[in-house]
Design a protein around this motif. Structure first.
Motif, PDB file in Angstrom:
ATOM      1  N   GLY A 104       0.810  -1.211   0.000  1.00  0.00           N
ATOM      2  CA  GLY A 104       0.000   0.000   0.000  1.00  0.00           C
ATOM      3  C   GLY A 104       0.838   1.253   0.000  1.00  0.00           C
ATOM      4  N   ASP A 105       1.993   1.239   0.703  1.00  0.00           N
ATOM      5  CA  ASP A 105       2.887   2.395   0.679  1.00  0.00           C
ATOM      6  C   ASP A 105       3.495   2.586  -0.705  1.00  0.00           C
ATOM      7  N   ILE A 106       3.756   1.480  -1.408  1.00  0.00           N
ATOM      8  CA  ILE A 106       4.272   1.584  -2.779  1.00  0.00           C
ATOM      9  C   ILE A 106       3.231   2.258  -3.679  1.00  0.00           C
ATOM     10  N   LEU A 107       1.960   1.832  -3.554  1.00  0.00           N
ATOM     11  CA  LEU A 107       0.908   2.431  -4.377  1.00  0.00           C
ATOM     12  C   LEU A 107       0.694   3.897  -4.033  1.00  0.00           C
ATOM     13  N   ASN A 108       0.778   4.262  -2.760  1.00  0.00           N
ATOM     14  CA  ASN A 108       0.603   5.668  -2.384  1.00  0.00           C
ATOM     15  C   ASN A 108       1.665   6.553  -3.021  1.00  0.00           C
ATOM     16  N   PHE A 109       2.884   6.048  -3.113  1.00  0.00           N
ATOM     17  CA  PHE A 109       3.919   6.837  -3.776  1.00  0.00           C
ATOM     18  C   PHE A 109       3.664   6.933  -5.282  1.00  0.00           C
ATOM     19  N   LEU A 110       3.238   5.819  -5.893  1.00  0.00           N
ATOM     20  CA  LEU A 110       2.969   5.863  -7.328  1.00  0.00           C
ATOM     21  C   LEU A 110       1.769   6.752  -7.648  1.00  0.00           C
ATOM     22  N   ARG A 111       0.817   6.862  -6.733  1.00  0.00           N
ATOM     23  CA  ARG A 111      -0.359   7.688  -6.972  1.00  0.00           C
ATOM     24  C   ARG A 111      -0.061   9.176  -6.800  1.00  0.00           C
ATOM     25  N   SER A 112       0.465   9.523  -5.626  1.00  0.00           N
ATOM     26  CA  SER A 112       0.607  10.952  -5.298  1.00  0.00           C
ATOM     27  C   SER A 112       1.987  11.333  -4.802  1.00  0.00           C
ATOM     28  N   GLY A 113       2.937  10.408  -4.778  1.00  0.00           N
ATOM     29  CA  GLY A 113       4.285  10.736  -4.315  1.00  0.00           C
ATOM     30  C   GLY A 113       4.425  10.783  -2.811  1.00  0.00           C
ATOM     31  N   ASP A 114       3.450  10.244  -2.053  1.00  0.00           N
ATOM     32  CA  ASP A 114       3.520  10.263  -0.594  1.00  0.00           C
ATOM     33  C   ASP A 114       4.535   9.240  -0.107  1.00  0.00           C
ATOM     34  N   LEU A 115       5.262   9.625   0.944  1.00  0.00           N
ATOM     35  CA  LEU A 115       6.258   8.743   1.545  1.00  0.00           C
ATOM     36  C   LEU A 115       5.684   8.093   2.799  1.00  0.00           C
ATOM     37  N   PRO A 116       6.159   6.931   3.168  1.00  0.00           N
ATOM     38  CA  PRO A 116       5.634   6.234   4.348  1.00  0.00           C
ATOM     39  C   PRO A 116       6.087   6.923   5.631  1.00  0.00           C
ATOM     40  N   PRO A 117       5.434   6.617   6.773  1.00  0.00           N
ATOM     41  CA  PRO A 117       5.913   7.155   8.053  1.00  0.00           C
ATOM     42  C   PRO A 117       7.292   6.614   8.396  1.00  0.00           C
ATOM     43  N   ARG A 118       7.909   7.265   9.352  1.00  0.00           N
ATOM     44  CA  ARG A 118       9.313   6.987   9.649  1.00  0.00           C
ATOM     45  C   ARG A 118       9.536   5.540  10.072  1.00  0.00           C
ATOM     46  N   GLU A 119       8.613   4.973  10.867  1.00  0.00           N
ATOM     47  CA  GLU A 119       8.830   3.618  11.353  1.00  0.00           C
ATOM     48  C   GLU A 119       8.712   2.559  10.268  1.00  0.00           C
ATOM     49  N   ARG A 120       8.199   2.936   9.073  1.00  0.00           N
ATOM     50  CA  ARG A 120       8.043   1.957   7.986  1.00  0.00           C
ATOM     51  C   ARG A 120       9.028   2.195   6.851  1.00  0.00           C
TER      52      ARG A 120
END
Length: 753
Positions: free
Chosen positions: A98-114
């Motif tokens: 899901g974090d990979i898809l969020n970056f591909l969609r809008s460029g969002d980065l995961p929280p620090r612990e992930r």
């Protein structure tokens, strides 16, 4: 008829057709089924099944970056299998997809612990932009800087492997659960002295090759890290070592045990810090049982009656077993005969206490931890030496207990478990008084480490909260154990205290100029800072908790830095701080200095002692005390004769100048000091004249004796012979035979007139 089939080398035997159809998983069958599907068409909205987790996204999102695995998979050139519901299946853990898809969609980065986990997934899917962005955020950015720093450290990985191998070998040889080894960590190549002047520092790396060989020295340790050229200091490297060992699953603890004080040349000493690394390979059985029991739910209201009865039985069995262990004879071979006689004499009393402890442990099952006993009842368990001291300790202990209970109430269920662990540890220490002080120190350090690990792993407490909790635990534990573990009779701490105090009193004549102290006490603000620093270092002995003693050292050090800053109008450096700290210790002569240092080293929370400014200032105080103990004439740039005269009190280098008096001092006092100064000068001149006269007298006597000896040697070598008196001499040529042929000699003639 059996026909034996022969196959050539490298060929595979053919399989029956019905067998291929049964297993259906052969590569050839899959290839024949996949060929008609090429090229594969994908809908605009793509349903995904990534390792059992369902996702839905647009096809353009998966193809956003062309050089990625996802873009290649959904380009149509490759066949992707589907599950029973028609979702395209990717055989990969979908926790972080899901974090990979969020970056591909809008460029969002995961929280620090992930970040670390998502970075591994991005490497698998070859998403270059995501990798670049993650490398610029924490903790990967810090890890990148850390690896760059470790790249400057020679043989860092080899040293880590050596630490592990040595610890493993020693643990196997001793058949113990932990092993200790000495590690030296130093940043600078050349050794320094705690009193060297700034101009020495500028020349430290400009020595000749022959002088450099004189400073080559290997400390007597197992592993040595350094030197390195970077801004990072010793504590940063220690953190890296502990972090890398912890990542390998190794439990490690370290503490500074002093410095290498080997004398090299002139006034140079090796002052590299030496740390003791304690590597634990497995937990004790009691620790594992306590951890396993703490995993169960603590509230009895949420349990059914049957589960409650089961829990009560387990707790009763565990606590009774623990109490029996307390009162059994020690298994150590070195048990003292006095302790055995004491156990025999107090057998009846021990059985009564055993019964009381069992009842108290049963009571703990049904009652919250902090409601079992009041602080006053806990204090009465141990007898104090006198009523006045007992009342004073009772008041302070009562206050600390109330503060600790109020603090634990904010932790709810974890607070109950922490309180139980602290009570269990105190009971264990009370019944193990026959242990040496070093063994008690190891027990305390292990307890600190286990509680900190529980706070971090089980209750997921942040580092700030863990540090605050450990400070409160240390305060609660050491307030009760102070009178037993501070300067115990089984050690020579008191003897060392008296030796240090006597040494400091003998060095009362040392001036700031001799130590190159950059502090001008004529400035009122600087004088106030010096007085405050001396007050803080003396106040350290009145504290009972190691953290409070460290706080006194820190306040003293900050006053020293402020005094240097006011004097020099610039920030102070470490080369200025250490000589000033030595001067403050000499001027203040703190009571029981060695006992306080040993107490802090043995029972302070290691995380506070080894990191931060508290650990830095404490290490400098240890260096200052070591320097004072080994102070000699060479260290102060004095002759041995002057140093001996100052130490015996025959002379004093201190001179009170008239200009240094305040305007309020009367003229009589000034004149008195002038006369004393003049008398001191006359006395020195008289002593110098007498010494020179004695030297001249001795030289004259030696010269006379030397001349007499030389004359005697010459006379013995060439004795004097006295010949008899000769007759009157004849003519010069009387002995010549041919004299008769000569004409007669001329006679003088007298002419008249």
């Amino acid at each position: 008829m059996n026909i034996k089939k022969q196959h050539c080398h490298g060929c595979r035997p053919s399989r029956p057709a019905d067998e291929s159809q049964r297993d259906g998983g052969s590569y050839g069958a899959e290839q024949r089924q996949a060929l008609p599907l090429l090229p594969q068409q994908f809908p605009e909205v793509v349903p995904l099944n990534v390792g059992g987790m369902y996702f839905t996204t647009r096809l353009s999102t998966l193809r956003r970056y062309e050089d990625t695995m996802l873009a290649a998979m959904f380009s149509g050139r490759h066949y992707i299998p589907t599950d029973a519901e028609g979702r395209y299946f990717i055989d990969r853990d979908g926790t972080y997809f899901g974090d990979i898809l969020n970056f591909l969609r809008s460029g969002d980065l995961p929280p620090r612990e992930r970040v670390r986990s998502v970075y591994k997934e991005a490497q698998y899917y070859s998403i270059g932009p995501l990798l670049d962005n993650l490398e610029d955020v924490q903790p990967l950015k810090g890890e990148k800087v850390r690896q760059a720093f470790l790249g400057l450290m020679p043989y860092y990985k080899d040293h880590l492997e050596r630490i592990i191998e040595i610890a493993k070998l020693r643990a196997m040889q001793r058949k113990a659960r932990f092993a200790k080894l000495k590690v030296c960590v130093f940043k600078e190549e050349m050794p320094i002295t705690p009193y060297e002047c700034p101009h020495f520092n500028s020349l430290r790396f400009e020595r000749s090759e022959s002088e450099t060989k004189l400073f080559e020295h290997h400390c007597e340790v197992d592993v040595s890290f350094g030197p390195w050229e970077a801004v990072a200091d010793v504590y940063d490297l220690l953190h890296c070592i502990v972090t890398d060992l912890s990542d390998r699953g190794i439990t490690v603890d370290h503490q500074c045990i002093g410095v290498c004080d080997k004398h090299l040349i002139n006034h140079y000493y090796c002052k590299r810090p030496i740390y003791e690394f304690k590597i634990t390979w497995w937990l004790q059985r009691e620790e594992e049982e306590a951890y396993a029991s703490s995993q169960s739910t603590q509230g009895a209201q949420s349990l059914t009656f049957s589960k409650f009865e089961e829990k009560k039985t387990n707790e009763k069995t565990r606590k009774v077993t623990t109490v029996k262990k307390f009162f059994t004879a020690s298994s150590r071979t070195g048990a003292k005969k006095v302790a055995q006689e004491k156990i025999v004499k107090q057998g009846q009393l021990g059985r009564e206490r055993n019964a009381d402890n069992i009842l108290r442990d049963l009571k703990e099952i049904f009652t919250p931890s902090w409601e079992l006993a009041s602080p006053t009842e806990e204090i009465q368990e141990a007898k104090a030496p006198s009523p006045s001291i007992n009342r004073q300790a009772s008041i302070e202990t009562d206050r600390v207990s109330k503060e600790f209970i109020e603090f634990l109430k904010t932790y709810h269920k974890p607070g109950q478990d922490i309180y139980k662990q602290c009570k269990l540890f105190l009971d264990t220490m009370n019944h193990k008084r026959d242990l040496s002080i070093e063994e008690q120190s190891e027990c305390a350090q292990d307890f600190y480490q286990n509680v900190a690990e529980k706070l971090q792993t089980r209750w997921k407490a942040p580092p700030e909260k863990v540090e605050k909790a450990m400070d409160q635990i240390e305060k609660y534990i050491m307030t009760r154990q102070y009178k037993y573990v501070f300067c115990p009779e089984t050690t020579d701490d008191e003897k060392k205290d008296l030796a240090v105090q006597k040494r400091i009193r003998a060095l009362h004549w040392v001036t700031p100029q001799m130590l190159c102290v950059p502090v001008n006490e004529e400035i009122p603000e600087v004088s106030d800072m010096v007085v405050k620093a001396i007050t803080d270092i003396i106040e350290m002995d009145s504290k009972r908790v190691p953290r409070d003693k460290l706080a006194c050292i820190t306040k003293c050090s900050k006053h020293i830095f402020n005094a240097i800053k006011i004097t020099k109008n610039e920030p102070a450096s470490a080369d200025d701080f250490l000589p000033t700290l030595i001067y403050i210790v000499l001027k203040g002569n703190p009571p029981r200095l060695q006992s306080n240092i040993q107490y802090i080293t043995r029972f302070c929370n290691p995380s506070r002692l080894m990191t931060g400014e508290d650990g830095y200032y404490f290490t400098n105080l240890c260096c200052a005390v070591a320097f004072i103990e080994k102070l000699d004439a060479q260290s102060l740039n004095l002759s041995q004769e002057d140093f001996d005269r100052f130490m015996t009190g025959q002379a004093s280098p201190k001179k009170q100048e008239s200009d240094s008096f305040s305007p309020d001092v009367c003229l009589g006092v000034k004149q008195m000091y002038k006369n004393l100064d003049l008398l001191s000068q006359l006395n020195e001149r008289q002593e110098r004249i007498v010494n020179e006269a004695k030297k001249l007298e001795k030289d004259l006597i030696d010269w006379t004796d030397g001349v007499t000896k030389e004359v005697q040697d010459i006379v013995e070598k060439y004795p004097l012979e006295i010949e008899p008196k000769n007759q009157a001499l004849a003519a010069i040529d009387s002995e010549n035979v041919e004299n008769d042929k000569l004409p007669p000699p001329l006679q003088p003639q007298v002419y008249a007139g």
